[in-house]
Design an enzyme around this catalytic site. Structure first.
Site, PDB file in Angstrom:
ATOM      1  N   TYR A  38      -8.125  15.283   4.220  1.00 12.93           N
ATOM      2  CA  TYR A  38      -8.428  13.847   4.083  1.00 12.93           C
ATOM      3  C   TYR A  38      -9.490  13.430   5.097  1.00 12.93           C
ATOM      4  CZ  TYR A  38      -7.656   8.783   3.923  1.00 12.93           C
ATOM      5  OH  TYR A  38      -7.821   7.423   3.819  1.00 12.93           O
ATOM      6  N   SER A  60     -12.173   5.070   6.613  1.00 14.75           N
ATOM      7  CA  SER A  60     -10.883   4.971   7.303  1.00 14.75           C
ATOM      8  C   SER A  60     -11.155   5.262   8.770  1.00 14.75           C
ATOM      9  CB  SER A  60      -9.943   6.034   6.732  1.00 14.75           C
ATOM     10  OG  SER A  60      -8.803   6.185   7.553  1.00 14.75           O
TER      11      SER A  60
HETATM   12  P1  NDP Z   1      -3.439   2.870  -3.068  1.00  7.30           P
HETATM   13  O1  NDP Z   1      -2.827   4.180  -3.423  1.00  7.30           O
HETATM   14  O2  NDP Z   1      -2.583   1.650  -3.102  1.00  7.30           O
HETATM   15  O3  NDP Z   1      -4.720   2.602  -3.985  1.00  7.30           O
HETATM   16  C1  NDP Z   1      -5.592   3.633  -4.373  1.00  7.30           C
HETATM   17  C2  NDP Z   1      -6.412   3.123  -5.546  1.00  7.30           C
HETATM   18  O4  NDP Z   1      -7.337   4.141  -5.915  1.00  7.30           O
HETATM   19  C3  NDP Z   1      -5.542   2.838  -6.756  1.00  7.30           C
HETATM   20  O5  NDP Z   1      -5.994   1.661  -7.373  1.00  7.30           O
HETATM   21  C4  NDP Z   1      -5.790   4.043  -7.659  1.00  7.30           C
HETATM   22  O6  NDP Z   1      -5.687   3.628  -9.019  1.00  7.30           O
HETATM   23  C5  NDP Z   1      -7.239   4.359  -7.311  1.00  7.30           C
HETATM   24  N1  NDP Z   1      -7.598   5.725  -7.635  1.00  7.30           N
HETATM   25  C6  NDP Z   1      -7.082   6.874  -7.132  1.00  7.30           C
HETATM   26  N2  NDP Z   1      -7.654   7.933  -7.712  1.00  7.30           N
HETATM   27  C7  NDP Z   1      -8.546   7.442  -8.615  1.00  7.30           C
HETATM   28  C8  NDP Z   1      -9.437   8.034  -9.539  1.00  7.30           C
HETATM   29  N3  NDP Z   1      -9.537   9.375  -9.663  1.00  7.30           N
HETATM   30  N4  NDP Z   1     -10.215   7.239 -10.310  1.00  7.30           N
HETATM   31  C9  NDP Z   1     -10.111   5.886 -10.213  1.00  7.30           C
HETATM   32  N5  NDP Z   1      -9.296   5.261  -9.348  1.00  7.30           N
HETATM   33  C10 NDP Z   1      -8.515   6.040  -8.571  1.00  7.30           C
HETATM   34  O7  NDP Z   1      -4.066   3.096  -1.626  1.00  7.30           O
HETATM   35  P2  NDP Z   1      -4.945   2.139  -0.669  1.00  7.30           P
HETATM   36  O8  NDP Z   1      -5.144   0.824  -1.270  1.00  7.30           O
HETATM   37  O9  NDP Z   1      -4.346   2.248   0.671  1.00  7.30           O
HETATM   38  O10 NDP Z   1      -6.313   2.967  -0.637  1.00  7.30           O
HETATM   39  C11 NDP Z   1      -7.563   2.397  -0.908  1.00  7.30           C
HETATM   40  C12 NDP Z   1      -8.608   3.045  -0.023  1.00  7.30           C
HETATM   41  O11 NDP Z   1      -8.336   2.761   1.329  1.00  7.30           O
HETATM   42  C13 NDP Z   1      -8.663   4.579  -0.138  1.00  7.30           C
HETATM   43  O12 NDP Z   1     -10.011   4.989  -0.183  1.00  7.30           O
HETATM   44  C14 NDP Z   1      -8.000   5.048   1.162  1.00  7.30           C
HETATM   45  O13 NDP Z   1      -8.481   6.303   1.560  1.00  7.30           O
HETATM   46  C15 NDP Z   1      -8.418   3.940   2.111  1.00  7.30           C
HETATM   47  N6  NDP Z   1      -7.577   3.801   3.288  1.00  7.30           N
HETATM   48  C16 NDP Z   1      -6.219   3.599   3.179  1.00  7.30           C
HETATM   49  C17 NDP Z   1      -5.440   3.505   4.296  1.00  7.30           C
HETATM   50  C18 NDP Z   1      -3.938   3.327   4.229  1.00  7.30           C
HETATM   51  O14 NDP Z   1      -3.239   3.558   5.236  1.00  7.30           O
HETATM   52  N7  NDP Z   1      -3.380   2.864   3.110  1.00  7.30           N
HETATM   53  C19 NDP Z   1      -6.016   3.583   5.657  1.00  7.30           C
HETATM   54  C20 NDP Z   1      -7.441   3.766   5.656  1.00  7.30           C
HETATM   55  C21 NDP Z   1      -8.186   3.871   4.512  1.00  7.30           C
HETATM   56  P3  NDP Z   1      -5.161   4.503 -10.253  1.00  7.30           P
HETATM   57  O15 NDP Z   1      -4.061   5.375  -9.739  1.00  7.30           O
HETATM   58  O16 NDP Z   1      -4.704   3.449 -11.224  1.00  7.30           O
HETATM   59  O17 NDP Z   1      -6.359   5.244 -10.732  1.00  7.30           O
END
Ligand code: NDP
Length: 259
Positions: free
Chosen positions: A155, A142
């Protein structure tokens, strides 16, 4: 752009947001895609959409903090498709809280997902990639992995740690045919802010991207591997400025915050 037909990609956190969009885009480019996350119903919905578009997809349900689940998912993938070309370590969670309200356990829990989960998944695919003599690990950090923001200390710590881990791995794997890349999205419209642990309401800075924009940048990186990807290119300026003049960036962020 090089063809991805037949390549095998594993995407963690593929049940929503950036991971879902990346899986869909990889499938649109004819890669075979394995979807990993905890919510099976959401993964099945993503998989149905990919199948309807003629893509090949596999659902692997599990938690990145459970090494046995990650290993067995990778074993199932290798048993069915015999190889793994791309791992997108995208699963992640946020936390918004004043530093003094962050407990050690909360920081450990966040590290388990955002850092140790990446270590586990990467170590699970590396033996196959080494045997193939090729592969590509893509870690989703990020801009918060290059510049700390108020109320995001925990974070920020996990995403900064991921940068160090990835830079070291990239150099360790030089000469093996395995590429390693870091992705630095800016604020992206996903379920992230609903899913995060929230003890404060941090201000959002600057522009916002769509998950599809980030996914497009990730897939272009699969096609043309690069060490680092800023899906919103001007964000690189913040990273450079922050390294060169951190006090100035603190001042700039404070001015933006008080607007
Ligand atoms: P979402 O919350 O939409 O997606 C997060 C994903 O991670 C979900 O599919 C969730 O699936 C999965 N996840 C969370 N915890 C676990 C776990 N313990 N095991 C397996 N899967 C897990 O958020 P984003 O798409 O925004 O985030 C994706 C990445 O992008 C992250 O790493 C985030 O830090 C990064 N990011 C996001 C930003 C933003 O503003 N949105 C900005 C910069 C970086 P499930 O709950 O089904 O397990």
């Amino acid at each position: 752009m090089p063809d991805l037909a037949g390549k095998v990609a594993l995407v963690t956190g593929a049940s929503s947001g950036i991971g879902e969009a990346t899986a869909r885009e990889l499938a649109r480019q004819w890669a075979r895609v394995a979807l990993f996350a905890r919510r099976e119903n959401r993964l099945e919905e993503v998989a149905d959409g990919i199948r309807r578009g003629g893509g090949k997809v596999m659902v692997l349900t599990g938690d990145v903090t459970d090494p046995a689940a990650v290993l067995s998912a990778v074993q199932r993938l290798l048993a069915d498709w015999k190889r793994v070309d791309v791992l997108v370590n995208n699963a992640g969670r946020g936390m918004a809280a004043p530093f003094e309200a962050v407990t050690a356990q909360e920081l450990r829990d966040l590290l388990e997902v955002n850092l140790i989960g990446v270590l586990t998944a990467t170590q699970a695919v590396l033996p196959a990639m080494r045997q193939q003599g090729s592969g590509h690990i893509i870690n989703v950090s990020s801009v918060a992995g290059r510049r700390g923001l108020p109320l995001r200390s925990a974070y920020n710590a996990t995403k900064f740690a991921l940068v160090g881990l990835t830079e070291a791995l990239r150099q360790e794997l030089r000469g093996t045919g395995i590429r390693v890349s870091l992705v630095y999205p800016i604020s992206t419209v996903t379920e992230f802010h609903d899913a995060e642990v929230k003890k404060a309401e941090p201000r959002r800075y600057g522009p916002v991207q769509s998950a599809e924009q980030v996914a497009g940048a990730i897939v272009r990186c699969v096609q043309r591997p690069r060490p680092e990807v800023y899906p919103y290119p001007p964000a690189r300026i913040l990273a450079v400025l922050s390294a060169l003049a951190p006090g100035f960036v603190d001042w700039m962020m404070e001015r933006l915050r008080s607007r």
